[in-house]
Each structure stands twice: as structure tokens, then as C-alpha cells.
Design a protein around this motif. Structure first.
Motif, PDB file in Angstrom:
ATOM      1  N   TYR A  24      13.373 -28.075  48.055  1.00 25.39           N
ATOM      2  CA  TYR A  24      12.482 -26.999  48.434  1.00 25.39           C
ATOM      3  C   TYR A  24      12.859 -25.709  47.718  1.00 25.39           C
ATOM      4  CZ  TYR A  24       9.060 -25.064  51.637  1.00 25.39           C
ATOM      5  OH  TYR A  24       7.924 -24.527  52.170  1.00 25.39           O
ATOM      6  N   TYR A  34       8.036 -27.838  46.052  1.00 28.70           N
ATOM      7  CA  TYR A  34       8.944 -28.802  46.671  1.00 28.70           C
ATOM      8  C   TYR A  34       8.550 -30.218  46.285  1.00 28.70           C
ATOM      9  CZ  TYR A  34       5.392 -28.059  50.369  1.00 28.70           C
ATOM     10  OH  TYR A  34       4.238 -27.888  51.076  1.00 28.70           O
ATOM     11  N   ARG A  70       2.567 -24.928  46.757  1.00 31.08           N
ATOM     12  CA  ARG A  70       1.806 -24.333  47.853  1.00 31.08           C
ATOM     13  C   ARG A  70       1.939 -22.821  47.791  1.00 31.08           C
ATOM     14  NH1 ARG A  70       2.114 -22.346  53.029  1.00 31.08           N
ATOM     15  NH2 ARG A  70       0.383 -22.959  54.380  1.00 31.08           N
ATOM     16  N   ARG A 133       3.317 -39.933  52.050  1.00 31.13           N
ATOM     17  CA  ARG A 133       4.443 -39.038  52.373  1.00 31.13           C
ATOM     18  C   ARG A 133       5.616 -39.901  52.817  1.00 31.13           C
ATOM     19  NH1 ARG A 133      -0.056 -36.332  50.765  1.00 31.13           N
ATOM     20  NH2 ARG A 133      -0.045 -34.174  51.425  1.00 31.13           N
ATOM     21  N   LEU A 136       7.994 -39.243  55.745  1.00 31.65           N
ATOM     22  CA  LEU A 136       7.488 -39.328  57.112  1.00 31.65           C
ATOM     23  C   LEU A 136       7.361 -40.771  57.586  1.00 31.65           C
ATOM     24  CD1 LEU A 136       4.567 -36.724  56.859  1.00 31.65           C
ATOM     25  CD2 LEU A 136       6.789 -36.373  57.917  1.00 31.65           C
TER      26      LEU A 136
ATOM     27  N   LYS B 102      11.926 -31.783  63.823  1.00 30.59           N
ATOM     28  CA  LYS B 102      12.054 -31.901  62.362  1.00 30.59           C
ATOM     29  C   LYS B 102      10.922 -32.751  61.787  1.00 30.59           C
ATOM     30  CE  LYS B 102      16.755 -30.710  61.445  1.00 30.59           C
ATOM     31  NZ  LYS B 102      18.147 -31.097  61.349  1.00 30.59           N
ATOM     32  N   ASN B 103      10.554 -33.806  62.514  1.00 30.10           N
ATOM     33  CA  ASN B 103       9.441 -34.638  62.049  1.00 30.10           C
ATOM     34  C   ASN B 103       8.126 -33.859  62.039  1.00 30.10           C
ATOM     35  OD1 ASN B 103      11.058 -36.828  61.636  1.00 30.10           O
ATOM     36  ND2 ASN B 103      10.520 -37.862  63.539  1.00 30.10           N
ATOM     37  N   MET B 106       8.256 -31.512  59.107  1.00 31.32           N
ATOM     38  CA  MET B 106       8.122 -32.246  57.842  1.00 31.32           C
ATOM     39  C   MET B 106       6.661 -32.625  57.604  1.00 31.32           C
ATOM     40  SD  MET B 106      10.113 -33.389  55.389  1.00 31.32           S
ATOM     41  CE  MET B 106      11.705 -34.054  55.774  1.00 31.32           C
ATOM     42  N   ARG B 107       5.975 -33.029  58.668  1.00 26.77           N
ATOM     43  CA  ARG B 107       4.564 -33.413  58.520  1.00 26.77           C
ATOM     44  C   ARG B 107       3.725 -32.203  58.104  1.00 26.77           C
ATOM     45  NH1 ARG B 107       0.936 -37.859  61.386  1.00 26.77           N
ATOM     46  NH2 ARG B 107      -1.030 -37.233  60.512  1.00 26.77           N
ATOM     47  N   ILE B 109       4.776 -29.491  56.500  1.00 24.23           N
ATOM     48  CA  ILE B 109       5.158 -29.043  55.154  1.00 24.23           C
ATOM     49  C   ILE B 109       4.562 -29.975  54.103  1.00 24.23           C
ATOM     50  CG2 ILE B 109       7.103 -28.691  53.583  1.00 24.23           C
ATOM     51  CD1 ILE B 109       8.765 -28.205  56.254  1.00 24.23           C
ATOM     52  N   LEU B 110       4.724 -31.289  54.325  1.00 20.12           N
ATOM     53  CA  LEU B 110       4.275 -32.240  53.307  1.00 20.12           C
ATOM     54  C   LEU B 110       2.758 -32.377  53.253  1.00 20.12           C
ATOM     55  CD1 LEU B 110       6.960 -35.065  53.562  1.00 20.12           C
ATOM     56  CD2 LEU B 110       6.920 -33.072  52.083  1.00 20.12           C
ATOM     57  N   SER B 111       2.059 -31.950  54.290  1.00 16.65           N
ATOM     58  CA  SER B 111       0.595 -31.996  54.215  1.00 16.65           C
ATOM     59  C   SER B 111       0.020 -30.642  53.818  1.00 16.65           C
ATOM     60  CB  SER B 111       0.009 -32.472  55.553  1.00 16.65           C
ATOM     61  OG  SER B 111       0.455 -31.637  56.584  1.00 16.65           O
ATOM     62  N   GLY B 114       1.806 -25.885  56.417  1.00 17.89           N
ATOM     63  CA  GLY B 114       2.682 -24.765  56.769  1.00 17.89           C
ATOM     64  C   GLY B 114       3.914 -24.699  55.897  1.00 17.89           C
ATOM     65  N   ARG B 115       4.671 -23.602  56.064  1.00 20.70           N
ATOM     66  CA  ARG B 115       5.900 -23.408  55.292  1.00 20.70           C
ATOM     67  C   ARG B 115       7.091 -23.921  56.089  1.00 20.70           C
ATOM     68  NH1 ARG B 115       6.224 -17.579  52.402  1.00 20.70           N
ATOM     69  NH2 ARG B 115       7.196 -18.761  50.750  1.00 20.70           N
ATOM     70  N   ALA B 116       8.118 -24.294  55.369  1.00 22.64           N
ATOM     71  CA  ALA B 116       9.341 -24.746  56.034  1.00 22.64           C
ATOM     72  C   ALA B 116       9.970 -23.582  56.795  1.00 22.64           C
ATOM     73  CB  ALA B 116      10.318 -25.259  54.986  1.00 22.64           C
TER      74      ALA B 116
END
Lengths: 384, 160
Positions: A24, A34, A70, A133, A136, B102-103, B106-107, B109-111, B114-116
Motif C-alpha cells: 500500500y 496498492y 485510487r 480479490r 478476501l 480487518k476483513n 480489506m473488502r 479497500i480492494l473494491s 474506501g481508504r485503508a
């Protein structure tokens, strides 16, 4: 060898994956870059029927690498790009593929109303948006409908809407932690030339005015999640046949996908399940052509619907470990070989070496529930 | 209305008021430091328009369900990197497990949703980050609270 063993396809996959999840970087201009990737080593043991000898292989590869960009412009506007490289991508060696998975801008009015515009993966059931992903996903090889590796032989692309151009979605909060999620989207008839020469063609564009229309309505309460999905569009007879049947006849059909997802996360347990059905309404030309083909080709049935479901039960252990068992099933009526379905049983687990560094392992057996003798053709070409 | 019914309403009202006994709203920083040093403080950047947050609202923010403050400023979540008593107490307050959260992050962020969260290595760093980042929210033991940040909730660990 017993009849059962002689007439089913057995695929034993032994896989280990090392998956550094998220690299990241945040820049002062608000651009986040990232990435994650999944390195895989696998061993195959393919047994088709007594006439062919078993095939074994073992290999290392970078199964998938994704790069995200992003940018958050202000509290309401953001954009997102997702580039995906697969199978140890190399232009020089002609390996793998690079794909622009997503590129969209978003207007975020409130939790109740968000709008995405561009190239996006539409919401359909639980797994569609996150199918690539890998951080996940507890598993390495996904349920059949979502595993790109199966697409060329099983035509799984028909089951799940792949891309959309505009999506409106949001969440309405109820009392306590009850949530109502909704989404509605509009997209192209991806990859299907339906205009019969009447549309204006540019690469990557839709030549018709007919559009994919779909959506999902779901309820969430704490770890419990339930949803209903629907997507309607048009397709052609040759796309219904897919690469394997390679039907060149003309004709189109309306396609309706209906899905239901149910998942439950009650630490340390996690359960996921999904069902999807595709129904076609062929026009007169497509029906006549399919009937003729089915009479002359024993590989083709004069029926076209598809069904898919998967279920997974897993458990976390000692914070850093997890294990799961999964079953997925798919049938595709138009393929004589596939009309009785194909099933995939997997067991696997993972260890979080670090939060973003996971070691995964999975063993799968894929079984074709058909007594025909052609089944080994597609599987050998796929896994060889 | 019967006297007995009035008494019942009074008793019920008192009980309802005490549903979140761990929260003490609107306290000044001085009061926090002197009296409630074992409490966990939910702190935010001084310019944040909200003055209090309930456990439900804090949970919605940390689950990334709400990403804006009442005035429309974007929320920046600050989380402690390492396991600690204050982290466990705050996670209990928002009824979340670390792995589950955390899950969820992570969902998002990776979609691209939103930001980490910004990760701090110590409570002192949480205060620095929250004080210097517009829209930031974090949690620390009350003893670390300074006048550079705003206290949105005080959590009594013994009542969680």
C-alpha cells in the motif's frame, strides 16, 4: 478399475499458495497505489477413462497480480482503476494476460446513494464483485462458476454478469445493525454481436441498443447476509454454445439470470453459499437452428438452461489459521456432457504468517457426473 | 394514570438511560485527565462537527458504513497497530472482532470503496495523527488525551 472410476473425470489438485496481500502506498496528492499477488505451486493428477493414461504435472507460477490506483478528490468524488495480470504474464514469452478489470468514477452522496460510472463489475450474489480479490478469498481455486480456468470448457461466463457501465447502489440502515443493501445497474451485451450488421462497431463497444439490466437486494444483520439478484439481457446461440460447441448458426435469445446468496459469519465460523440459474428464451431462428444441430450432433442438447451453486463452511483457529470445506456444482443443458453436471469438492486451509501474508493450501477433486466418453477432451486441453 | 404505572415508567426510563453506562459525554479534557484515566477515549480532530458518538455510531464508522461526519468531512480512521488492552476494550465497545474488522476493511479497500485506515504504533502517535489530520478519529486511554483533540466518547472498560 470400477465403472465409477472409469466414467468420471477425476482431477486432484494439490496447491500451495503464498499470497502477500496488500502493498500500500499513499501519495500526498491523494493517489493511493496498492497491489496484491498470489504465487502458486500446484500438482495435477488427471484420470479420465481407462483408454487414456493419467497425466501428471507440477508447476510454479504467479497466478494473479492486481494493481489498483485510487484517488479521493473530495468527500463525494473518487475514482478507481484495477489492472489484472494473470499466469506469470510476459509479453516476451507470450504468457498470461493483462486485463483492465475496472475503471470507474464514483459519486458518493451518502450511504444510501452512491453512483458508479465507467467499467465496473456489477453486484450479483455474494462473490461476483470480489471473485478476483484473492486476499478476501480463503480458497485458491474458486467455485466453478467463478473460476476463469473453467470458462473455456464450461462457458461459465454465461452464469454471472461480467461488466456494467453504470451502477446505483447504497445501504439503508435499520434498527440495531439491520441493513438493507440495494444495487441496480446497466451494462453492455459484452462480447455479443447482436445487431446483425445494423450497429456501428468500434472495438470494445456494444453494437446494439439492448442493454444488460440487473440488480441485487440484500439484508444484513451482524454477520448474517441474504440477497436476491436478477440480471436480464440478450445473447446469441453461438455464445450459448461457447467455445466447446463452436455453434456458428444464427439466432438470439433473451437471457435471465436469477441468483440467491446466503452467508453467515459468526466468529470463529464462516459459511457462504450461493445459487444461480440462467434461463434463455430463444427466438424462432435460434430454436430451429439448435434443434437441427442437436439432431445431427450428439454433443449438443436441444435445451439451454444452466444451474450453479456452491456452499462453504470454514473455521478460524488461533487467530492465524483457518480451514474450510467447499462443494460447488454446475450443469449446462446444452452440452450433452454437462447436462448431468460437474461437481467440485475442495478442502483447504491457510496460515497468516503476517496479517497481509498468507500461506494457503487446497486439494480439489472435480467430477463430471456423465457416463459419456468424451469428457476427457476438454479437461486434458484445459489442464495440460 | 395509575400511580403504579407512573412508577413503572420512571423505573423503565432510568433503566433505558443506563443502557450505555460506559459512556460519559461532553466532558472537558481536564475532567477526563483528572477523573477517568482508566477510561478509553474516542477522540477526533478538533474541527469535526460531531460532539458525541454512541457505540453504534462508532461501530458504523469503524466498519466503514459511514465515511463522513455530519458536516460532510471525510472520516479518516486511525487504528492501533499492535494488540493492547485499550485496543481490545475499544473493539469490545464497538462489538467487533479484530479479524472480522480487518476483513471488512480489506473488502472496502480492494473494491475501491474506501481508504485503508491509518495505523499508529502508539497512543501518543494516535493523538498526533488525529490532531493533525482533518476528519481523523482514533482511540486512546484517557490519560493520553490532550487539548489538541476532541473527545467524542469516554468508555468505562469495567462496564463493557
Amino acid at each position: 478399475m470400477t465403472k465409477w472410476k472409469a466414467n468420471i473425470l477425476q482431477l486432484f489438485l494439490g496447491m500451495m499458495v503464498l499470497a502477500p496481500n496488500c502493498v500500500y502506498g499513499q501519495f500526498k496528492n491523494g493517489l493511493d497505489v496498492y497491489s496484491y499477488f498470489q504465487v502458486i505451486t500446484q500438482a495435477w493428477d488427471i484420470t479420465s477413462n481407462p483408454a487414456s493414461s493419467p497425466r501428471n504435472s507440477a508447476s510454479f507460477s504467479v497466478q494473479q497480480l492486481n494493481v489498483f490506483l485510487r484517488k479521493q478528490y473530495d468527500a463525494r468524488f473518487s475514482s478507481f482503476i484495477n489492472l489484472e495480470l494473470t499466469n506469470s504474464f510476459s509479453l516476451a514469452k507470450g504468457w498470461g494476460n493483462i486485463n483492465l478489470e475496472e475503471a470507474w468514477g464514483r459519486y458518493d452522496h451518502s450511504p444510501y446513494l452512491k453512483i458508479k460510472f465507467g467499467l465496473l463489475i456489477p453486484t450479483y450474489n455474494n462473490l461476483n464483485e470480489i471473485k478476483n480479490r484473492t486476499p478476501l478469498l480463503p480458497f485458491i481455486y474458486r467455485p466453478i462458476a467463478y473460476e476463469a480456468t473453467f470458462n473455456s470448457i464450461l462457458n461459465t461466463i454465461q452464469l454471472i454478469p461480467q461488466q456494467a457501465g453504470l451502477e446505483v447502489y447504497g445501504t439503508v440502515s435499520g434498527r440495531n445493525r439491520l441493513r438493507l443493501d440495494y444495487s441496480a445497474y446497466l451494462g453492455n451485451q459484452i462480447g455479443f454481436v447482436l445487431s446483425e450488421g445494423k450497429g456501428y462497431y468500434t472495438p470494445g463497444s456494444d453494437t446494439t441498443v439492448a442493454k444488460l439490466v440487473g440488480g441485487r437486494v440484500g439484508l444484513r444483520y451482524k454477520g448474517f447476509k441474504l440477497g436476491l439478484s436478477l440480471a436480464k439481457d440478450k445473447t446469441t446461440l453461438s455464445d450459448i454454445g461457447g467455445e466447446l460447441l463452436d455453434i456458428e448458426a444464427h439466432g438470439t435469445g433473451g437471457r435471465t439470470r436469477v441468483g440467491m446468496d446466503l452467508s453467515f459469519n459468526y466468529y470463529p465460523w464462516f459459511v457462504e453459499s450461493e445459487y444461480s440459474q440462467v434461463k434463455y428464451r430463444l427466438d424462432g431462428l435460434a430454436s430451429r437452428n439448435l434443434g437441427e444441430i442437436a439432431r445431427s450432433n450428439i454433443l449438443v442438447n436441444n435445451k439451454v438452461n444452466m444451474n450453479f451453486f456452491y456452499a462453504m463452511v470454514g473455521r478460524h483457529f488461533l487467530e492465524r489459521y483457518y480451514a474450510y470445506a467447499m462443494y460447488s456444482y454446475l450443469d449446462n443443458e446444452v452440452y450433452a456432457l454437462m447436462s448431468q453436471g460437474i461437481g467440485n469438492v475442495s478442502i483447504g486451509g491457510g496460515m497468516r504468517i503476517k496479517d497481509d501474508f498468507v500461506l494457503k493450501a487446497q486439494v480439489s477433486q472435480v467430477t463430471m457426473y456423465s457416463n459419456t466418453f468424451f469428457f476427457s477432451i476438454c479437461t486434458i486441453s484445459l489442464w495440460a | 394514570m395509575h400511580l403504579f404505572q407512573i412508577l413503572w415508567i420512571l423505573v423503565l426510563g432510568t433503566m433505558l438511560q443506563s443502557i450505555e453506562p460506559s459512556l460519559v459525554y461532553g466532558q472537558t479534557v481536564d475532567h477526563v485527565v483528572r477523573a477517568d484515566t482508566d477510561f478509553v477515549a474516542l477522540v477526533a480532530h478538533k474541527a469535526v462537527s460531531n460532539t458525541v458518538l454512541s457505540s453504534r455510531e462508532a461501530a458504523e464508522i469503524y466498519r466503514m458504513e459511514h465515511n463522513k461526519w455530519d458536516d460532510g468531512t471525510l472520516v479518516v480512521i486511525v487504528d492501533l497497530a499492535l494488540k493492547s488492552a485499550v485496543k481490545t476494550q475499544f473493539y469490545n465497545f464497538i462489538d467487533a472482532k479484530e479479524r472480522e474488522l480487518k476483513n471488512v476493511w480489506m473488502r472496502f479497500i480492494l473494491s475501491g470503496e474506501g481508504r485503508a485506515p491509518t495505523v499508529a504504533r502508539s497512543e501518543k502517535e494516535v493523538i498526533e495523527l488525529v490532531a493533525n489530520t482533518e476528519g481523523a478519529v482514533g482511540y486512546v486511554r484517557a490519560v493520553f488525551v490532550t487539548d489538541q483533540v476532541k473527545v467524542l466518547a469516554l468508555i468505562d472498560p469495567e462496564n463493557l
